[in-house]
Enzyme design. Structure first.
Site, mmCIF file in Angstrom:
data_model
loop_
_atom_site.group_PDB
_atom_site.id
_atom_site.type_symbol
_atom_site.label_atom_id
_atom_site.label_comp_id
_atom_site.label_asym_id
_atom_site.label_seq_id
_atom_site.Cartn_x
_atom_site.Cartn_y
_atom_site.Cartn_z
ATOM 1 N N LYS A 90 79.555 -10.204 -53.547
ATOM 2 C CA LYS A 90 80.693 -10.496 -52.674
ATOM 3 C C LYS A 90 81.706 -11.339 -53.428
ATOM 4 O O LYS A 90 81.336 -12.183 -54.255
ATOM 5 C CB LYS A 90 80.248 -11.255 -51.417
ATOM 6 C CG LYS A 90 81.417 -11.639 -50.497
ATOM 7 C CD LYS A 90 80.990 -12.492 -49.325
ATOM 8 C CE LYS A 90 82.210 -12.919 -48.508
ATOM 9 N NZ LYS A 90 81.861 -13.753 -47.345
ATOM 10 N N GLU A 103 87.577 -23.199 -38.969
ATOM 11 C CA GLU A 103 86.227 -23.278 -39.534
ATOM 12 C C GLU A 103 85.815 -24.682 -39.959
ATOM 13 O O GLU A 103 86.380 -25.254 -40.906
ATOM 14 C CB GLU A 103 86.103 -22.338 -40.735
ATOM 15 C CG GLU A 103 84.701 -22.281 -41.306
ATOM 16 C CD GLU A 103 84.525 -21.175 -42.326
ATOM 17 O OE1 GLU A 103 83.389 -21.021 -42.820
ATOM 18 O OE2 GLU A 103 85.503 -20.464 -42.633
ATOM 19 N N GLU A 108 77.841 -9.551 -44.285
ATOM 20 C CA GLU A 108 78.701 -10.565 -44.906
ATOM 21 C C GLU A 108 78.444 -11.938 -44.287
ATOM 22 O O GLU A 108 78.355 -12.956 -44.989
ATOM 23 C CB GLU A 108 80.172 -10.167 -44.730
ATOM 24 C CG GLU A 108 81.158 -11.153 -45.326
ATOM 25 C CD GLU A 108 82.602 -10.787 -45.036
ATOM 26 O OE1 GLU A 108 83.476 -11.671 -45.185
ATOM 27 O OE2 GLU A 108 82.867 -9.624 -44.633
ATOM 28 N N GLU A 110 93.699 -7.018 -42.848
ATOM 29 C CA GLU A 110 93.084 -8.250 -42.348
ATOM 30 C C GLU A 110 93.844 -9.483 -42.838
ATOM 31 O O GLU A 110 94.103 -10.413 -42.071
ATOM 32 C CB GLU A 110 91.625 -8.336 -42.794
ATOM 33 C CG GLU A 110 90.932 -9.610 -42.318
ATOM 34 C CD GLU A 110 89.463 -9.666 -42.696
ATOM 35 O OE1 GLU A 110 88.998 -10.750 -43.086
ATOM 36 O OE2 GLU A 110 88.790 -8.620 -42.600
#
Length: 402
Positions: free
Chosen positions: A156, A206, A250, A386
């Site tokens: 990733k 976050e 993910e 995105e």
């Protein structure tokens, strides 16, 4: 004074029976460039004054912060000084952390009924927008990373792109902050000086990690999809995200990394079996709240943050390989984007947040950042879309459109 501040100034006085009414928004209204403003789901902070700057030298950052807090206690007699500011993506680069002369605190913005008042229209300005890199070049970078993953080089990487916005008039940072805070008052909104006439401003969803006493909380987000203005479509997108094999994988990679990083510091950690959803004004995110109990009272919130930073949610896996791919692919320095912003005190408590949905402001220019987690199943067009959706958080705050 900004239009947003004028709106908030002319509200009725707070009801003395409910002292939280107007307490948090008064700090939001009082912000001026150069201040440190940070609003979290737990509190609202406004710090002023030159105070003490955390130096940049060969010592670990946590040692430098501890020493600066201790100096504040010894020199000024501050009983509980606070460090506040920003740490860059590259933790070896200089941070922008200060122990300010004064800190005002209030309950969270979301608990203040005055936050529901509109922020007022954004200042009308003709923005010149330049994407760096161009969307098609970003898509090519995504495709190249996916090809390398299929060859087994890494699993990733988070690739970002930027928008450079230039205004014909000086930036109205208080108005931008008002619009960001009032659009998502339950998130983490910040405006922090990072250099002479430079400000890091944004609204992150976050939490990297918080520590209160011996209790630790981390809330990794990974896997996301844009919101829709149509209610039925918005619900469909949320449900699809919860079942997406790509996004669940993910997300699991990030949660496992957070678990592994916190485990040496905790006597016990609770990790839910499946993620839930959180939403911002523009995005749905897969979310897992990880909780733990500290094994040592000497471990501070910043110690935990540096053990976690950077998570695979902003860098990739393996970390060093992902850093290399980012450096080879992104034609810009991330600076404080995907770093950490937050506060901590001399007792070790604090809240540190992942620096996303943000921009760096200087004079008449803004540099906006947005990234996407790239895995082997990623498609360049979808990842480009995105990042475009993530830009909307800040674009709406300044009245600009792609």
């Amino acid at each position: 004074m900004s239009t947003a501040s004028q709106v908030a100034t002319h509200v009725p006085p707070a009801d003395p029976a409910h002292p939280s009414v107007g307490a948090a928004t008064s700090l939001l209204d009082a912000y001026t460039p150069g201040d440190h403003f940070l609003a979290t789901p737990g509190r609202t902070l406004l710090a002023r004054g030159p105070g003490r700057e955390v130096p940049h030298d060969e010592r670990p950052l946590t040692d430098r912060v501890d020493a600066t807090l201790a100096e504040a206690v010894a020199a000024a007699g501050q009983e509980s000084p606070v460090v506040i500011g920003a740490i860059p993506f590259d933790h070896t680069a200089p941070a922008a952390l200060h122990v300010p002369a004064s800190v005002r605190t209030a309950p969270p913005l979301a608990s203040d009924p005055m936050i529901a008042l509109p922020a007022g229209p954004s200042a009308t300005t003709d923005w010149q927008i330049r994407p760096v890199p161009a969307p098609e070049v970003y898509g090519e970078g995504v495709a190249a990373a996916v090809a390398r993953m299929w060859r087994g080089e890494f699993s990733k990487v988070v690739l970002a792109r930027t928008l450079e916005l230039t205004s014909g008039a000086p930036l109205d940072l208080p108005a931008m902050l008002q619009r960001l805070a009032r659009r998502d008052p339950s998130g983490y909104t910040f405006a922090l000086p990072t250099g002479p006439a430079r400000t890091l401003i944004g609204a992150s969803p976050e939490l990297l990690v918080s520590r209160h006493g011996n209790q630790v909380v981390a809330n990794p987000l990974a896997g996301s999809t844009p919101r829709s203005d149509d209610l039925a479509e918005d619900v469909r997108r949320a449900a699809t995200l919860l079942e997406s094999v790509k996004d669940l994988h993910e997300h699991a990679v990030v949660v496992d990394a957070v678990h592994q990083a916190l485990a040496p510091h905790c006597t016990g950690i609770t990790v839910p079996a499946r993620p839930t959803l959180i939403r911002t004004a523009t995005m749905w995110h897969l979310s897992t709240t990880v909780t733990g109990t500290l094994s040592s009272a000497s471990t501070s919130a910043l110690d935990l943050a540096m053990a976690l930073h950077p998570t695979p949610a902003v860098c990739g896996t393996p970390t060093q390989t992902a850093r290399q791919v980012i450096a080879e692919t992104e034609p810009f320095d991330r600076g404080f984007f995907t770093g950490v912003v937050g506060w901590g005190n001399a007792d070790g408590d604090g809240e540190w947040v992942v620096t996303i949905r943000c921009a760096e402001a200087e004079e008449r220019t803004l540099r906006l950042y947005a990234g996407a987690g790239i895995v082997a199943a990623s498609e360049p067009e979808a990842e480009t879309a995105e990042t475009g959706a993530k830009f909307r958080t800040f674009l709406s705050a300044v009245g600009a459109e792609l």
